[in-house]
Design a protein around this motif. Structure first.
Motif, mmCIF file in Angstrom:
data_model
loop_
_atom_site.group_PDB
_atom_site.id
_atom_site.type_symbol
_atom_site.label_atom_id
_atom_site.label_comp_id
_atom_site.label_asym_id
_atom_site.label_seq_id
_atom_site.Cartn_x
_atom_site.Cartn_y
_atom_site.Cartn_z
ATOM 1 N N SER A 33 0.817 -1.207 0.000
ATOM 2 C CA SER A 33 0.000 0.000 0.000
ATOM 3 C C SER A 33 0.852 1.259 0.000
ATOM 4 O O SER A 33 0.440 2.290 -0.519
ATOM 5 C CB SER A 33 -0.963 0.005 1.184
ATOM 6 N N GLU A 34 2.060 1.198 0.592
ATOM 7 C CA GLU A 34 2.940 2.363 0.570
ATOM 8 C C GLU A 34 3.479 2.621 -0.826
ATOM 9 O O GLU A 34 3.754 3.761 -1.198
ATOM 10 C CB GLU A 34 4.106 2.158 1.537
ATOM 11 N N ASN A 35 3.619 1.569 -1.625
ATOM 12 C CA ASN A 35 4.181 1.716 -2.962
ATOM 13 C C ASN A 35 3.143 2.094 -4.013
ATOM 14 O O ASN A 35 3.487 2.327 -5.151
ATOM 15 C CB ASN A 35 4.881 0.419 -3.381
ATOM 16 N N GLN A 36 1.871 2.116 -3.640
ATOM 17 C CA GLN A 36 0.839 2.462 -4.607
ATOM 18 C C GLN A 36 0.909 3.946 -4.937
ATOM 19 O O GLN A 36 1.278 4.763 -4.109
ATOM 20 C CB GLN A 36 -0.548 2.120 -4.075
ATOM 21 N N THR A 37 0.542 4.282 -6.152
ATOM 22 C CA THR A 37 0.587 5.675 -6.579
ATOM 23 C C THR A 37 -0.745 6.353 -6.321
ATOM 24 O O THR A 37 -1.734 5.710 -5.993
ATOM 25 C CB THR A 37 0.901 5.767 -8.083
ATOM 26 N N ALA A 38 -0.768 7.669 -6.488
ATOM 27 C CA ALA A 38 -2.003 8.436 -6.262
ATOM 28 C C ALA A 38 -3.054 8.114 -7.310
ATOM 29 O O ALA A 38 -4.236 8.332 -7.088
ATOM 30 C CB ALA A 38 -1.690 9.924 -6.275
ATOM 31 N N GLY A 39 -2.684 7.598 -8.449
ATOM 32 C CA GLY A 39 -3.634 7.262 -9.516
ATOM 33 C C GLY A 39 -4.540 6.112 -9.140
ATOM 34 O O GLY A 39 -5.593 5.936 -9.732
ATOM 35 N N THR A 40 -4.146 5.289 -8.184
ATOM 36 C CA THR A 40 -4.973 4.170 -7.768
ATOM 37 C C THR A 40 -5.678 4.474 -6.464
ATOM 38 O O THR A 40 -5.826 3.623 -5.614
ATOM 39 C CB THR A 40 -4.111 2.893 -7.620
ATOM 40 N N SER A 41 -6.127 5.697 -6.278
ATOM 41 C CA SER A 41 -6.755 6.104 -5.024
ATOM 42 C C SER A 41 -8.079 5.395 -4.781
ATOM 43 O O SER A 41 -8.530 5.307 -3.654
ATOM 44 C CB SER A 41 -6.965 7.615 -4.998
ATOM 45 N N ALA A 42 -8.731 4.854 -5.824
ATOM 46 C CA ALA A 42 -9.975 4.126 -5.630
ATOM 47 C C ALA A 42 -9.719 2.808 -4.913
ATOM 48 O O ALA A 42 -10.585 2.315 -4.202
ATOM 49 C CB ALA A 42 -10.650 3.869 -6.970
ATOM 50 N N GLU A 43 -8.518 2.241 -5.075
ATOM 51 C CA GLU A 43 -8.209 0.978 -4.433
ATOM 52 C C GLU A 43 -7.712 1.169 -3.005
ATOM 53 O O GLU A 43 -7.833 0.276 -2.190
ATOM 54 C CB GLU A 43 -7.154 0.233 -5.245
ATOM 55 N N THR A 44 -7.139 2.325 -2.705
ATOM 56 C CA THR A 44 -6.610 2.554 -1.363
ATOM 57 C C THR A 44 -7.723 3.036 -0.445
ATOM 58 O O THR A 44 -8.731 3.565 -0.888
ATOM 59 C CB THR A 44 -5.473 3.596 -1.386
ATOM 60 N N GLU A 45 -7.498 2.845 0.846
ATOM 61 C CA GLU A 45 -8.489 3.281 1.817
ATOM 62 C C GLU A 45 -8.352 4.782 2.044
ATOM 63 O O GLU A 45 -7.257 5.319 2.070
ATOM 64 C CB GLU A 45 -8.267 2.549 3.130
ATOM 65 N N VAL A 46 -9.479 5.456 2.218
ATOM 66 C CA VAL A 46 -9.473 6.886 2.465
ATOM 67 C C VAL A 46 -9.771 7.105 3.936
ATOM 68 O O VAL A 46 -10.809 6.696 4.435
ATOM 69 C CB VAL A 46 -10.531 7.597 1.585
ATOM 70 N N LYS A 47 -8.848 7.738 4.633
ATOM 71 C CA LYS A 47 -9.033 8.029 6.049
ATOM 72 C C LYS A 47 -10.016 9.191 6.179
ATOM 73 O O LYS A 47 -9.869 10.204 5.499
ATOM 74 C CB LYS A 47 -7.689 8.402 6.668
ATOM 75 N N PRO A 48 -11.038 9.058 7.023
ATOM 76 C CA PRO A 48 -11.987 10.165 7.175
ATOM 77 C C PRO A 48 -11.292 11.398 7.753
ATOM 78 O O PRO A 48 -10.518 11.294 8.687
ATOM 79 C CB PRO A 48 -13.028 9.633 8.142
ATOM 80 N N LEU A 49 -11.568 12.537 7.161
ATOM 81 C CA LEU A 49 -10.965 13.791 7.596
ATOM 82 C C LEU A 49 -11.953 14.568 8.457
ATOM 83 O O LEU A 49 -13.162 14.478 8.259
ATOM 84 C CB LEU A 49 -10.578 14.643 6.386
ATOM 85 N N SER A 50 -11.427 15.343 9.374
ATOM 86 C CA SER A 50 -12.287 16.204 10.167
ATOM 87 C C SER A 50 -12.643 17.445 9.341
ATOM 88 O O SER A 50 -12.022 17.723 8.312
ATOM 89 C CB SER A 50 -11.577 16.631 11.459
ATOM 90 N N PHE A 51 -13.621 18.185 9.802
ATOM 91 C CA PHE A 51 -14.031 19.390 9.100
ATOM 92 C C PHE A 51 -12.882 20.388 9.006
ATOM 93 O O PHE A 51 -12.666 21.019 7.974
ATOM 94 C CB PHE A 51 -15.233 20.028 9.806
ATOM 95 N N ALA A 52 -12.111 20.508 10.086
ATOM 96 C CA ALA A 52 -10.984 21.451 10.110
ATOM 97 C C ALA A 52 -9.921 21.056 9.084
ATOM 98 O O ALA A 52 -9.346 21.919 8.409
ATOM 99 C CB ALA A 52 -10.375 21.502 11.503
ATOM 100 N N GLU A 53 -9.672 19.748 8.946
ATOM 101 C CA GLU A 53 -8.682 19.293 7.968
ATOM 102 C C GLU A 53 -9.148 19.574 6.546
ATOM 103 O O GLU A 53 -8.360 20.000 5.694
ATOM 104 C CB GLU A 53 -8.413 17.804 8.144
ATOM 105 N N MET A 108 -11.228 21.963 5.638
ATOM 106 C CA MET A 108 -11.149 23.419 5.449
ATOM 107 C C MET A 108 -9.717 23.855 5.163
ATOM 108 O O MET A 108 -9.475 24.691 4.292
ATOM 109 C CB MET A 108 -11.670 24.152 6.695
ATOM 110 N N ARG A 109 -8.763 23.273 5.877
ATOM 111 C CA ARG A 109 -7.362 23.625 5.663
ATOM 112 C C ARG A 109 -6.928 23.254 4.246
ATOM 113 O O ARG A 109 -6.278 24.042 3.564
ATOM 114 C CB ARG A 109 -6.471 22.906 6.682
ATOM 115 N N LEU A 110 -7.325 22.070 3.769
ATOM 116 C CA LEU A 110 -6.967 21.652 2.416
ATOM 117 C C LEU A 110 -7.589 22.569 1.368
ATOM 118 O O LEU A 110 -6.951 22.937 0.380
ATOM 119 C CB LEU A 110 -7.409 20.206 2.174
ATOM 120 N N VAL A 111 -8.847 22.949 1.586
ATOM 121 C CA VAL A 111 -9.530 23.839 0.635
ATOM 122 C C VAL A 111 -8.869 25.214 0.626
ATOM 123 O O VAL A 111 -8.639 25.798 -0.436
ATOM 124 C CB VAL A 111 -11.035 23.940 0.982
ATOM 125 N N GLN A 112 -8.540 25.739 1.793
ATOM 126 C CA GLN A 112 -7.910 27.058 1.867
ATOM 127 C C GLN A 112 -6.528 27.062 1.242
ATOM 128 O O GLN A 112 -6.109 28.067 0.668
ATOM 129 C CB GLN A 112 -7.826 27.514 3.329
#
Length: 152
Positions: free
Chosen positions: A89-109, A111-115
């Motif tokens: 899983s560490e060697n997977q690229t960002a292009g295969t994001s559908a196969e990797t697990e997505v960690k739930p982000l908090s609202f503050a996180e 907002m920080r990414l959007v800003q």
């Protein structure tokens, strides 16, 4: 995904105080219907407090594959399998994001990414392109306001 299922199978629910406290509040009994309900409770708890796990995927996986239990001396196999899966899983690229697990982000996180103008992981990107056509006129009649409909 299989490594998540293996970690779920090896999780010690009996030693977890939060899980045991929740079970005491539910008054469960040991019938076959209650066993599936008990598994659903375990899956919910594990998904909420430990790591994300797919309920239907786990049920399909557990019915299709033999389980490795600590009683069989399979702890070493479990650790080796978990390590090899984490290395993959560490060697997977960002292009295969559908196969990797997505960690739930908090609202503050989020907002920080959007800003910062960064991409929010797991967010769908709709393909929106302008048509450059003139708008079509409406064919519906305008609804009357309440004071326009009252009789005099």
């Amino acid at each position: 995904m299989e490594s998540v299922f293996l970690r779920f199978d090896s999780f010690d629910f009996a030693a977890d105080g939060r899980f045991q406290a929740g079970l005491k509040g539910l008054n469960t009994c040991a019938s076959s219907r209650e066993e599936t309900k008990h598994l659903d409770l375990k899956l919910f708890f594990y998904n909420r407090f430990v790591e994300p796990i797919d309920r239907t995927g786990y049920k399909q996986w557990s019915s299709a594959s033999p389980r490795v239990t600590p009683m069989d001396g399979g702890v070493e196999q479990l650790e080796q399998q978990t390590l090899s899966d984490s290395e993959i899983s560490e060697n997977q690229t960002a292009g295969t994001s559908a196969e990797t697990e997505v960690k739930p982000l908090s609202f503050a996180e989020v907002m920080r990414l959007v800003q910062e103008g960064k991409e929010v992981p797991g967010a769908a990107k709709p393909d929106i392109t302008p048509t450059n056509q003139s708008p079509t006129p409406s064919h519906m009649e305008r609804r009357l306001k309440p004071w326009e409909t009252s009789s005099k």
